[in-house]
Design a protein around this motif. Structure first.
Motif, mmCIF file in Angstrom:
data_model
loop_
_atom_site.group_PDB
_atom_site.id
_atom_site.type_symbol
_atom_site.label_atom_id
_atom_site.label_comp_id
_atom_site.label_asym_id
_atom_site.label_seq_id
_atom_site.Cartn_x
_atom_site.Cartn_y
_atom_site.Cartn_z
ATOM 1 N N CYS A 1 -3.935 -2.019 -13.173
ATOM 2 C CA CYS A 1 -2.939 -1.306 -13.967
ATOM 3 C C CYS A 1 -1.528 -1.890 -13.781
ATOM 4 O O CYS A 1 -1.233 -2.960 -14.291
ATOM 5 C CB CYS A 1 -2.972 0.188 -13.642
ATOM 6 N N GLY A 2 -0.657 -1.202 -13.036
ATOM 7 C CA GLY A 2 0.689 -1.725 -12.840
ATOM 8 C C GLY A 2 0.702 -3.076 -12.172
ATOM 9 O O GLY A 2 1.547 -3.921 -12.467
ATOM 10 N N PHE B 1 -6.949 -10.743 -2.229
ATOM 11 C CA PHE B 1 -5.742 -9.950 -2.448
ATOM 12 C C PHE B 1 -6.019 -8.789 -3.391
ATOM 13 O O PHE B 1 -6.675 -8.957 -4.428
ATOM 14 C CB PHE B 1 -4.633 -10.834 -3.038
ATOM 15 N N PHE B 2 -5.487 -7.609 -3.036
ATOM 16 C CA PHE B 2 -5.585 -6.443 -3.906
ATOM 17 C C PHE B 2 -4.182 -5.927 -4.214
ATOM 18 O O PHE B 2 -3.372 -5.708 -3.302
ATOM 19 C CB PHE B 2 -6.405 -5.317 -3.266
ATOM 20 N N ILE B 3 -3.900 -5.720 -5.514
ATOM 21 C CA ILE B 3 -2.625 -5.164 -5.972
ATOM 22 C C ILE B 3 -2.942 -3.934 -6.805
ATOM 23 O O ILE B 3 -3.590 -4.017 -7.846
ATOM 24 C CB ILE B 3 -1.826 -6.164 -6.831
ATOM 25 N N GLY B 4 -2.496 -2.770 -6.358
ATOM 26 C CA GLY B 4 -2.785 -1.529 -7.056
ATOM 27 C C GLY B 4 -1.722 -1.155 -8.070
ATOM 28 O O GLY B 4 -0.791 -1.912 -8.349
ATOM 29 N N PRO C 1 0.808 -1.226 0.000
ATOM 30 C CA PRO C 1 0.000 0.000 0.000
ATOM 31 C C PRO C 1 0.838 1.272 0.000
ATOM 32 O O PRO C 1 0.353 2.339 -0.396
ATOM 33 C CB PRO C 1 -0.818 -0.119 1.292
ATOM 34 N N ASP C 2 2.100 1.170 0.412
ATOM 35 C CA ASP C 2 2.977 2.338 0.436
ATOM 36 C C ASP C 2 3.559 2.657 -0.934
ATOM 37 O O ASP C 2 4.023 3.783 -1.171
ATOM 38 C CB ASP C 2 4.117 2.125 1.436
ATOM 39 N N LEU C 3 3.541 1.708 -1.863
ATOM 40 C CA LEU C 3 4.171 1.897 -3.163
ATOM 41 C C LEU C 3 3.191 1.810 -4.333
ATOM 42 O O LEU C 3 3.416 2.428 -5.381
ATOM 43 C CB LEU C 3 5.275 0.851 -3.365
ATOM 44 N N GLN D 1 6.939 0.259 -8.934
ATOM 45 C CA GLN D 1 6.732 -1.080 -9.479
ATOM 46 C C GLN D 1 8.031 -1.868 -9.517
ATOM 47 O O GLN D 1 8.032 -3.079 -9.284
ATOM 48 C CB GLN D 1 6.117 -0.977 -10.878
ATOM 49 N N ASN D 2 9.147 -1.202 -9.819
ATOM 50 C CA ASN D 2 10.435 -1.907 -9.845
ATOM 51 C C ASN D 2 10.817 -2.405 -8.457
ATOM 52 O O ASN D 2 11.352 -3.507 -8.305
ATOM 53 C CB ASN D 2 11.524 -0.974 -10.395
#
Length: 240
Positions: A93-94, A55-58, A10-12, A65-66
């Motif tokens: 998205c990413g 699971f959630f990936i934003g 969540p921080d990135l 992302q790297n």
């Protein structure tokens, strides 16, 4: 009954208000009397992934992302096993791009992805930006999903799409397809965030998690007048 929702990095990975997706999932569970624990999985909180129910990936910046790739690569096999076992995943998205084999940047360089799925994303000229409406492939009612897209990458794959584009660009602006569905994993370019304006998709994810954990086949109904008012407003403004 309870669900443990993993919010990945969540921080990135926190662009375009997508934190609202986690808020929506939590609140829709709370309204039904389902206890929810939100786990912010990150480099500083490496909670066991097998404990997660949903699971959630934003999406995030290229730098973000790297960093995520370098860390999450250590858990790619665990993520793949969870997906194969039917754990619901929403990747935006990413996050969607990250699950594929690679991202080909503007210079033609391959930036590796996690390789969980056999698709790739290519940087192409211009950005695909604007409101988007799709006809979903999940059998949900209503059949429309609405959101906002803003991406320079074009994703190409032969998996089941999340839906057919009615308004907007979708995966690549060419094939009229948007997103990807495999088992209970959904990848999509719909920001906005997507779930508050599409409560039927939020409930789809919650039900899949409850079915996997408890064998539940149906969720209690909620009053979604406000949510569908926001959904319908997009249709009124942009539907053909």
């Amino acid at each position: 009954m309870e669900l443990k929702i993993y919010h990945m990095y969540p921080d990135l990975l926190n662009l375009y208000g997508d934190l609202g997706n986690v808020t929506s999932l939590r609140q829709r569970c709370v309204w039904r009397g389902i206890n929810v624990e939100i786990v912010g999985f990150s480099m500083n909180n490496e909670a066991p992934l097998e404990d997660g129910d949903l699971f959630f990936i934003g999406g995030g910046s290229d730098r973000g992302q790297n960093i995520v790739y370098s860390h999450l690569l250590n858990y790619s096999r665990e993520m793949e096993s969870l997906i194969e076992d039917g754990a619901p995943v929403l990747a935006i998205c990413g996050g969607y791009q990250l699950l594929g084999e690679k991202y080909i940047d503007a210079e033609g360089n391959d930036v590796p992805g996690l390789g969980i799925f056999d698709y790739h994303t290519r940087s192409e000229e211009g950005r695909l930006i604007g409101n988007i409406i799709i006809k979903n492939s999940l059998g949900l009612s209503p059949e429309t999903l609405v959101g906002f897209e803003n991406h320079g990458g074009r994703t190409y794959h032969e998996h089941q799409p999340l839906g057919q584009v009615m308004v907007g660009y979708g995966n690549n602006g060419k094939d009229q397809e948007e997103g990807m569905v495999y088992q209970n994993c959904i990848g999509t370019y719909l920001h906005g965030p997507i779930l508050p304006k599409n409560p039927h998709l939020a409930d789809y994810l919650i039900l899949k998690a409850m079915e996997r954990k408890y064998g539940l086949k149906e969720l209690s109904k909620l009053d979604d007048d406000r949510e569908f008012s926001a959904h319908d407003k997009v249709l009124q403004l942009y539907a053909p």
